[in-house]
Motif scaffolding. Structure first.
Motif, short mmCIF file in Angstrom:
data_model
loop_
_atom_site.label_atom_id
_atom_site.label_comp_id
_atom_site.label_asym_id
_atom_site.label_seq_id
_atom_site.Cartn_x
_atom_site.Cartn_y
_atom_site.Cartn_z
N LYS A 1 0.85 -1.18 0.00
CA LYS A 1 0.00 0.00 0.00
C LYS A 1 0.89 1.24 0.00
O LYS A 1 2.02 1.20 0.47
N ILE A 2 0.36 2.36 -0.51
CA ILE A 2 1.15 3.59 -0.58
C ILE A 2 0.81 4.50 0.60
O ILE A 2 -0.34 4.86 0.81
N PHE A 3 1.86 4.83 1.38
CA PHE A 3 1.70 5.84 2.43
C PHE A 3 1.69 7.25 1.84
O PHE A 3 0.84 8.07 2.16
N TYR A 4 2.68 7.55 0.99
CA TYR A 4 2.84 8.89 0.42
C TYR A 4 3.26 8.77 -1.03
O TYR A 4 4.23 8.07 -1.34
N GLN A 5 2.56 9.46 -1.93
CA GLN A 5 2.89 9.39 -3.35
C GLN A 5 3.87 10.47 -3.78
O GLN A 5 4.56 10.31 -4.78
N ASN A 6 3.94 11.57 -3.05
CA ASN A 6 4.75 12.71 -3.49
C ASN A 6 5.58 13.28 -2.36
O ASN A 6 5.58 14.49 -2.12
N ALA A 7 6.29 12.41 -1.63
CA ALA A 7 7.19 12.89 -0.60
C ALA A 7 8.38 13.60 -1.24
O ALA A 7 8.69 13.40 -2.42
N HIS A 8 9.05 14.42 -0.44
CA HIS A 8 10.11 15.31 -0.93
C HIS A 8 11.47 14.83 -0.42
O HIS A 8 11.65 14.60 0.78
N ILE A 9 12.44 14.66 -1.33
CA ILE A 9 13.80 14.25 -0.98
C ILE A 9 14.68 15.48 -0.81
O ILE A 9 14.61 16.41 -1.61
N GLU A 10 15.53 15.45 0.22
CA GLU A 10 16.44 16.57 0.43
C GLU A 10 17.72 16.10 1.12
O GLU A 10 17.71 15.12 1.86
N LYS A 11 18.82 16.81 0.88
CA LYS A 11 20.07 16.54 1.58
C LYS A 11 20.01 17.16 2.97
O LYS A 11 19.27 18.11 3.22
N CYS A 12 20.82 16.61 3.89
CA CYS A 12 20.89 17.17 5.24
C CYS A 12 22.26 16.90 5.83
O CYS A 12 23.06 16.11 5.27
N SER A 13 22.55 17.51 6.96
CA SER A 13 23.85 17.34 7.60
C SER A 13 23.75 16.79 9.01
O SER A 13 24.73 16.74 9.74
N TYR A 14 22.53 16.36 9.41
CA TYR A 14 22.33 15.97 10.81
C TYR A 14 22.19 14.47 11.03
O TYR A 14 21.84 14.04 12.12
N ASN A 15 22.39 13.66 9.97
CA ASN A 15 22.36 12.21 10.18
C ASN A 15 23.49 11.55 9.42
O ASN A 15 24.25 12.20 8.69
N ASP A 16 23.64 10.23 9.59
CA ASP A 16 24.77 9.52 9.00
C ASP A 16 24.64 9.33 7.49
O ASP A 16 25.64 9.17 6.80
#
Length: 305
Positions: free
Chosen positions: A94-109
């Motif tokens: 099943k689909i939770f989200y069809q149009n989620a947004h991808i982005e870079k970050c500096s706060y995780n591994d």
């Protein structure tokens, strides 16, 4: 581009294409410099901006330049980039989200994150100031390229940062799929304490249509069972993540009709049941995982006394 005469009628053009802005708010020079189709697209995406600040040559050129940057990036790679789209699936398909947004970050591994519902403020092709939520860590090794998609981003127009100063831009991006190790559960039921109502059905992973909430409360178990039976649902196991809720097995969508004739044609001989809508119990029926009913403005809709 065609060279328009001084007699070119901007107001007529706007009326012909059903564009709801005033002619004096649109710089006539844009019709000499840009294709009419892109002008139509820009106006349809930016009524609030244009009605307050107007549309200039600089705005149109910026819109096209940003579109071109995204087109070039999307055509050149199938690797993830900021503002690409993520389709998020459950482990039960099943689909939770069809149009989620991808982005870079500096706060995780991993250096990447994704947002369930994002308002993507464009600063540069690889830099966004995004609002919205919720946010989650993303390991790009776990995502799969599935094609391209169009999404809407925004940036400040010619007036800069101010009320209704954002221009919305349709851009082409890559689309990826992520499968979470979690089951999609549309609806749940729980007990209610210290109330005349004893049971509550509500959305869990399913989003509510704006015109109707699937949350309902019942005073007796027989009322709850009748509600479930009418919608072809059953009570399942208690959720391990929250002991107050039981999973509901099954799902349904709401279909609202603006015509009693259309409603009756689809219903045929299916038996109606009472559904609360706008403070009244109106007729409804279940068919093919959909509950059909008439909008409150339909004067001849059935009302249960």
């Amino acid at each position: 581009m065609e060279n328009l005469t001084q007699n070119f009628d901007v107001e007529q053009f706007l009326n012909e294409h059903e564009l709801y802005v005033r002619a004096w708010q649109v710089d006539k020079n844009i019709f000499n410099k840009f294709d009419k189709d892109i002008i139509i697209e820009i106006i349809k995406n930016n009524y609030s901006f244009i009605n307050e600040h107007g549309l200039t040559v600089l705005d149109v050129q910026m819109y096209i330049d940003i579109q071109n940057r995204f087109n070039a990036r999307t055509q050149s790679t199938k690797k993830p980039n900021p503002a690409d789209v993520l389709e998020v699936w459950s482990n039960n398909n099943k689909i939770f989200y069809q149009n989620a947004h991808i982005e870079k970050c500096s706060y995780n591994d991993t250096g990447w994150t994704w947002c369930e519902h994002a308002s993507s403020h464009y600063i540069d092709i690889d830099c966004f100031s995004t609002s919205g939520g919720a946010w989650h860590d993303l390991d790009i090794k776990n995502i799969k390229y599935i094609g391209t998609a169009f999404k809407t981003i925004w940036t400040w127009g010619h007036t800069g940062a101010r009320g209704n100063g954002g221009m919305y831009i349709k851009v082409k991006v890559n689309k990826f799929k992520l499968v979470l190790d979690r089951k999609y559960i549309a609806l749940v039921v729980s007990r209610i304490f210290n109330s005349d109502y004893k049971y509550m059905v509500k959305n869990w992973d399913k989003a509510s249509p704006c015109f109707y909430s699937t949350q309902s409360c019942f005073k007796t178990m027989s009322e709850l069972k009748q509600y479930l039976k009418q919608r072809h649902l059953k009570i399942g196991k208690k959720l391990s993540c929250n002991n107050f809720y039981h999973e509901i097995i099954g799902d349904f969508d709401m279909v609202q009709h603006m015509s009693k004739k259309e409603y009756d044609a689809i219903r045929g001989n299916i038996k109606e049941f009472a559904l609360m809508s706008n403070g009244e119990l109106t007729g409804a029926f279940y068919k093919n995982k959909q509950v059909h009913f008439c909008n409150p403005n339909v004067k001849d809709r059935k009302i249960f006394k």
